[in-house]
Write a protein that holds these residues in place. Sequence first.
Motif, PDB file in Angstrom:
ATOM      1  N   SER A  14      83.105  30.752  15.311  1.00 33.88           N
ATOM      2  CA  SER A  14      83.751  32.019  15.616  1.00 33.88           C
ATOM      3  C   SER A  14      84.514  32.540  14.406  1.00 33.88           C
ATOM      4  CB  SER A  14      84.698  31.817  16.800  1.00 33.88           C
ATOM      5  OG  SER A  14      85.281  33.036  17.176  1.00 33.88           O
ATOM      6  N   ARG A  45      82.436  39.393   9.301  1.00 27.49           N
ATOM      7  CA  ARG A  45      82.605  40.775   9.743  1.00 27.49           C
ATOM      8  C   ARG A  45      83.659  41.494   8.923  1.00 27.49           C
ATOM      9  NH1 ARG A  45      83.234  42.876  15.862  1.00 27.49           N
ATOM     10  NH2 ARG A  45      84.840  41.291  15.989  1.00 27.49           N
ATOM     11  N   THR A  84      74.697  30.931  22.977  1.00 28.59           N
ATOM     12  CA  THR A  84      76.155  31.080  22.921  1.00 28.59           C
ATOM     13  C   THR A  84      76.683  30.550  21.585  1.00 28.59           C
ATOM     14  OG1 THR A  84      76.618  28.890  23.779  1.00 28.59           O
ATOM     15  CG2 THR A  84      76.260  30.628  25.403  1.00 28.59           C
ATOM     16  N   ARG A  85      77.951  30.828  21.333  1.00 23.52           N
ATOM     17  CA  ARG A  85      78.597  30.284  20.133  1.00 23.52           C
ATOM     18  C   ARG A  85      78.578  28.756  20.165  1.00 23.52           C
ATOM     19  NH1 ARG A  85      78.058  34.718  18.475  1.00 23.52           N
ATOM     20  NH2 ARG A  85      79.653  36.193  17.809  1.00 23.52           N
ATOM     21  N   VAL A 134      74.174  41.117  16.889  1.00 21.48           N
ATOM     22  CA  VAL A 134      74.751  41.176  15.546  1.00 21.48           C
ATOM     23  C   VAL A 134      73.885  42.030  14.635  1.00 21.48           C
ATOM     24  CG1 VAL A 134      75.403  39.778  13.551  1.00 21.48           C
ATOM     25  CG2 VAL A 134      75.681  38.867  15.864  1.00 21.48           C
ATOM     26  N   PHE A 168      82.141  33.876  11.805  1.00 24.56           N
ATOM     27  CA  PHE A 168      81.621  35.185  12.219  1.00 24.56           C
ATOM     28  C   PHE A 168      82.633  36.301  11.931  1.00 24.56           C
ATOM     29  CE2 PHE A 168      77.546  35.553  14.446  1.00 24.56           C
ATOM     30  CZ  PHE A 168      77.145  34.236  14.533  1.00 24.56           C
ATOM     31  N   THR A 169      83.873  36.085  12.312  1.00 27.24           N
ATOM     32  CA  THR A 169      84.854  37.157  12.089  1.00 27.24           C
ATOM     33  C   THR A 169      85.119  37.345  10.594  1.00 27.24           C
ATOM     34  OG1 THR A 169      86.716  35.667  12.375  1.00 27.24           O
ATOM     35  CG2 THR A 169      85.992  36.859  14.319  1.00 27.24           C
ATOM     36  N   TYR A 199      79.290  43.490  14.723  1.00 24.83           N
ATOM     37  CA  TYR A 199      78.849  43.313  16.113  1.00 24.83           C
ATOM     38  C   TYR A 199      79.904  43.841  17.067  1.00 24.83           C
ATOM     39  CZ  TYR A 199      81.663  39.057  15.416  1.00 24.83           C
ATOM     40  OH  TYR A 199      82.647  38.171  15.094  1.00 24.83           O
ATOM     41  N   LYS A 200      79.416  44.401  18.169  1.00 23.74           N
ATOM     42  CA  LYS A 200      80.324  44.857  19.223  1.00 23.74           C
ATOM     43  C   LYS A 200      80.460  43.751  20.260  1.00 23.74           C
ATOM     44  CE  LYS A 200      78.177  48.739  18.645  1.00 23.74           C
ATOM     45  NZ  LYS A 200      78.199  48.575  17.174  1.00 23.74           N
ATOM     46  N   THR A 201      79.326  43.203  20.698  1.00 18.94           N
ATOM     47  CA  THR A 201      79.377  42.031  21.572  1.00 18.94           C
ATOM     48  C   THR A 201      78.943  40.822  20.746  1.00 18.94           C
ATOM     49  OG1 THR A 201      77.094  41.958  22.326  1.00 18.94           O
ATOM     50  CG2 THR A 201      78.529  43.558  23.384  1.00 18.94           C
ATOM     51  N   ALA A 202      79.381  39.661  21.162  1.00 20.17           N
ATOM     52  CA  ALA A 202      79.107  38.439  20.402  1.00 20.17           C
ATOM     53  C   ALA A 202      77.615  38.181  20.250  1.00 20.17           C
ATOM     54  CB  ALA A 202      79.782  37.247  21.077  1.00 20.17           C
ATOM     55  N   ARG A 203      76.846  38.687  21.196  1.00 20.78           N
ATOM     56  CA  ARG A 203      75.429  38.342  21.218  1.00 20.78           C
ATOM     57  C   ARG A 203      74.515  39.275  20.430  1.00 20.78           C
ATOM     58  NH1 ARG A 203      73.645  35.040  25.489  1.00 20.78           N
ATOM     59  NH2 ARG A 203      75.336  33.693  26.147  1.00 20.78           N
TER      60      ARG A 203
END
Lengths: 251, 251
Positions: free
Chosen positions: B216, B223, B200-201, B236, B219-220, B230-234
């Motif tokens: 978080s 992106r 997890t984050r 990438v 990550f954004t 990534y579409k889901t957080a998990r």
Amino acid sequence: MTTVPPGTKAEPCARIERGQGCGVERCGLCEARAVSICNAIEEDQLSELARATTVVELAPGEVFRNEGASPEYLFNIISGSVKLFKLLADGRRAVIGFLTVGDFIGFGRPDAVPCSAEALTNVRLCRFERGKFRVLLETYPKLERRLLAVASDEVAAGQEHMTLLGRLTADERVARFLLARAEASQRLGGSSKDLELPMTRSDIADYLGLTIETVSRVFTRLRRKELIDYKTARSVTLQDRPGLLAISEGG
Amino acid sequence: MTTVPPGTKAEPCARIERGQGCGVERCGLCEARAVSICNAIEEDQLSELARATTVVELAPGEVFRNEGASPEYLFNIISGSVKLFKLLADGRRAVIGFLTVGDFIGFGRPDAVPCSAEALTNVRLCRFERGKFRVLLETYPKLERRLLAVASDEVAAGQEHMTLLGRLTADERVARFLLARAEASQRLGGSSKDLELPMTRSDIADYLGLTIETVSRVFTRLRRKELIDYKTARSVTLQDRPGLLAISEGG
DNA sequence: CGTAAGATTGACTCTATTCAACCACGGTGG
DNA sequence: CCACCGTGGTTGAATAGAGTCAATCTTACG
């Protein structure tokens, strides 16, 4: 943040050397024997050990092992203090650890030395040529077992330090550092109250993931609270151990 | 900062076990054999190895090793992912590392487990009783040599991580983390572009010495700069490896 | 579908950093 | 002998990067 101008302190290395010829007795009389990995080798086989080693003497500031280089030699510290460190491309520095009598220098991947090593004080080293050391390991299973235990310990110590760097406040870090120093001093038969710190504030900062200024401020704060005392920056007295312990645990 | 309420997730442990009786072939057929320390043991001696081990299966979230406990067992990961972590008295957590197929769990001081271990996914473990493991080490010098090499590697990896925790910015840490993940994925025959993150984050934050929010945000940010997607957080995708590398080095 | 855990985002705060000035000490050389 | 200098250390004021608090969104799952 302390940054190191590129190309500093890459001093030649290895000033004085004492040859191998000092006879069978050298390892038996070694001041570090009681606390070093060598004590895994029996008394009657010390001559072979002695033949595999060279004693090296260094002055403060000398760098005798370079990050990234091929690991030609392994070392045992006979006397003095050493720091291990890594440099980033832009000069930021991380001090990985401080080593003293009996400590082994030589873990890491087989292809590249993981971090540089520099003498903090006058240092006497026992140097093993890598190939010869490997032979020793193969010849003396006890030595290998001992080394595995030491490496295993080091892994655990590293994890402890990661926790400090990742999750502790500046005050907690400095308090833990001082307590760890006290323990180390005691382990070598010294005082657990009066500490001689062989490293600068800058070394401490790079070890604790802080800046010199922050380390300095925490030291003076601890002194004002009468948890520690010192006349010179390098010799500190722990006045209130329980108090330090409380701070180190987030009190 | 993520803090863990005391007394969470101390679940029983070890749901399903497969007995020792699966025959000589088990270790020979082991999916992890190619990358684990067991490959230091010759084909024709695998039956003895098999007799010393038990296979354990765990569900996500199960804690199977507790910091501070006496180290009764050592493990090899056959499949799945595991995190190692330490808790402070007040609930702060440090994640020490993420492990996968072939990784060994068992270094540390002989008296106390250095950090807890928790399954991130479904996990299959190969479990060694400590005493039996010691016998194996004494019987197979190659195994001991292998283990020393692994421990030595781990020391180096730890030093690397200390540097990250002590001296890198949040962006640098996350970039390095992603690149390291990519490398690990590639090493196991997976993609070096599309990453499945089993953690997890919050785990990442505790690993990198940051908070969930900061992780978080980074990550954004990455992106938005189209360095990753990534579409889901998990899961990438690394879109611009050189860009990430530049950031990881302080660009 | 509803819930809970995980993830994201925003506004604000605070700890540690940065920048800068100053001090103390030890060694060197005039 | 003392002035000078450099290194290392301390202290202050201003700043910034990451943390905290809080609201909202998303996803997985019973």
